[in-house]
Design an enzyme around this catalytic site. Structure first.
Site, short mmCIF file in Angstrom:
data_model
loop_
_atom_site.label_atom_id
_atom_site.label_comp_id
_atom_site.label_asym_id
_atom_site.label_seq_id
_atom_site.Cartn_x
_atom_site.Cartn_y
_atom_site.Cartn_z
CB SER A 92 17.35 79.29 -77.99
OG SER A 92 17.68 80.36 -77.30
CB THR A 210 12.97 69.29 -79.86
OG1 THR A 210 13.20 68.90 -79.07
CG2 THR A 210 14.62 68.54 -80.38
CB THR A 228 15.79 70.43 -76.86
OG1 THR A 228 14.33 69.89 -76.91
CG2 THR A 228 16.35 69.57 -76.19
NE ARG A 238 13.18 64.41 -69.76
CZ ARG A 238 13.63 64.79 -70.88
NH1 ARG A 238 13.75 65.70 -71.41
NH2 ARG A 238 12.74 63.70 -71.98
CB THR A 261 12.83 65.11 -82.81
OG1 THR A 261 11.69 66.13 -81.45
CG2 THR A 261 11.53 65.30 -83.78
N GLY A 262 11.54 63.67 -79.92
CA GLY A 262 10.49 63.29 -79.43
C GLY A 262 10.48 62.67 -78.27
N1 ASP Z 1 13.72 64.31 -77.07
C1 ASP Z 1 13.94 66.01 -76.28
C2 ASP Z 1 13.42 65.71 -75.28
O1 ASP Z 1 13.48 64.73 -74.61
C3 ASP Z 1 12.46 66.46 -76.51
C4 ASP Z 1 11.88 66.64 -78.16
O2 ASP Z 1 12.33 66.53 -79.39
O3 ASP Z 1 10.69 66.63 -78.41
O4 ASP Z 1 14.17 66.29 -74.45
#
Ligand code: ASP
Length: 342
Positions: A92, A210, A228, A238, A261-262
């Site tokens: 957000s 995120t 996120t 995407r 997250t990642g």
């Molecule tokens: N997992 C999230 C994404 O790929 C990004 C993140 O967690 O930092 O959109």
């Protein structure tokens, strides 16, 4: 009694006491604020305090509801609202930018009692995407809605709608400019254009933030949610793992609630969140081992990130293979634990 025997007996007593006290700790909420190259040497004490303070505030917002006997879904939504409203996090307000300078938001939520789930992806006007996800779960016959349709639906069910400019923050915009610059340098240096396309997100340090949360309520029901802005410099349209049930979020009362997250592409390909649950359900693994195995798998594929998991017995796991992950948990007695680095 021989001293050796006595020592062995004492050791057994000590270890039993240790494992009992470990078992006694029962958590009711765990959350993350993103994983990435988060290094202590790049942090000021004030910034560190801002992150830990925000995570505590989010935990306490959810914990209060759990103590009042509200559902884990309410707790997850309340905690994520706090983080969504805080520009420090990539959700957000404070969301990262797409390559063409937009904020496209993704979120999902799942309820362990019923295995119901909801998600929104690529939305640009829903102030609290986690509530958009919850509305899809509770007020539509669908699991996932995207773009303009999801926004119209959110408006119809009475959620707060904002102008896309609401999500703009200068640090995230600057991060996009750095990422674009780095990408063009890379394109010049890299002779194999195809290969360079396989590394779509340069300057990954700019993307973390995120948010995600898992809660266990007094009736023993789990809920998990993730919200996120995705990844800096992502292409139009995407969608990452965060709104994908089974990849970024999963929750089943019989096993565990998980929020990831990642680098989302890797989490989608390994169906990480559901796999943690499956390892527990079908292989009998504990939450710690199941979670660690999935993060190891992400690493083997070349991806990075982390997850938070809370199982039906109130046990947690928070593995990650990045330098740091903003993370926090609270026990049923209100004891708060917050950590950032390895
Ligand atoms: N997992 C999230 C994404 O790929 C990004 C993140 O967690 O930092 O959109």
């Amino acid at each position: 009694m021989y001293p050796k025997k006595l020592m062995a007996m004492l050791a057994v007593i000590f270890l039993t006491a240790l494992s009992l006290s470990a078992q006694e700790k029962r958590y009711v909420m765990v959350l993350h604020g993103g994983a990435g190259t988060i290094l202590k040497q790049n942090m000021t004490p004030e910034r560190e305090e801002a992150y830990t303070g925000a995570m505590k505030e989010a935990l306490l917002a959810g914990y209060k509801l759990i103590k009042e006997g509200k559902s884990s879904l309410d707790a997850v939504e309340a905690a994520i609202w706090v983080l969504e409203d805080n520009p420090l996090f990539n959700a957000s307000k404070g969301a990262v930018f797409t390559h063409d300078g937009r904020n496209e938001l993704d979120a999902s939520i799942m309820y362990g009692k019923t295995l119901e789930a909801g998600a929104v992806a690529g939305v640009t006007t829903i102030k609290h995407p986690i509530s958009g996800a919850r509305a899809v779960m509770e007020k539509s016959e669908h699991v996932m809605m995207v773009g303009a349709g999801a926004e119209l639906f959110a408006k119809e069910v009475g959620l707060e709608i904002v102008d896309p400019s609401y999500f703009y923050t200068q640090p995230r915009y600057d991060a996009l400019q750095r990422a674009i610059k780095q990408d063009s340098i890379k394109a010049v240096l890299d002779h194999d254009a195809k290969q360079s396309n396989r590394v779509p997100f340069q300057n990954r340090d700019d993307k973390f933030g995120t948010v995600g949360c898992v809660a266990l309520d007094q009736e023993g029901h789990l809920a998990a949610g993730t919200s996120t802005g995705g990844m800096t410099n992502k292409k139009y349209g995407r969608v990452g793992d965060s709104p994908i049930i089974g990849a970024g979020t999963y929750c089943d009362d019989r096993t565990v609630g998980v929020s990831c997250t990642g680098w989302g592409e890797f989490f989608i390909r390994s169906v990480v969140a559901k796999s943690v649950s499956d390892l527990m359900e079908y292989k009998g693994l504990g939450v710690e081992e199941a979670s660690r195995l999935m993060i190891e798998k992400i690493g083997q594929l070349g991806g990075d990130g982390g997850l938070v998991a809370l199982d039906r017995n109130g046990q947690i796991a928070m593995p990650f293979n990045t330098a740091g992950m903003y993370r926090a948990a609270i026990t049923e007695d209100g004891e708060v634990e917050v950590a950032i680095y390895k």
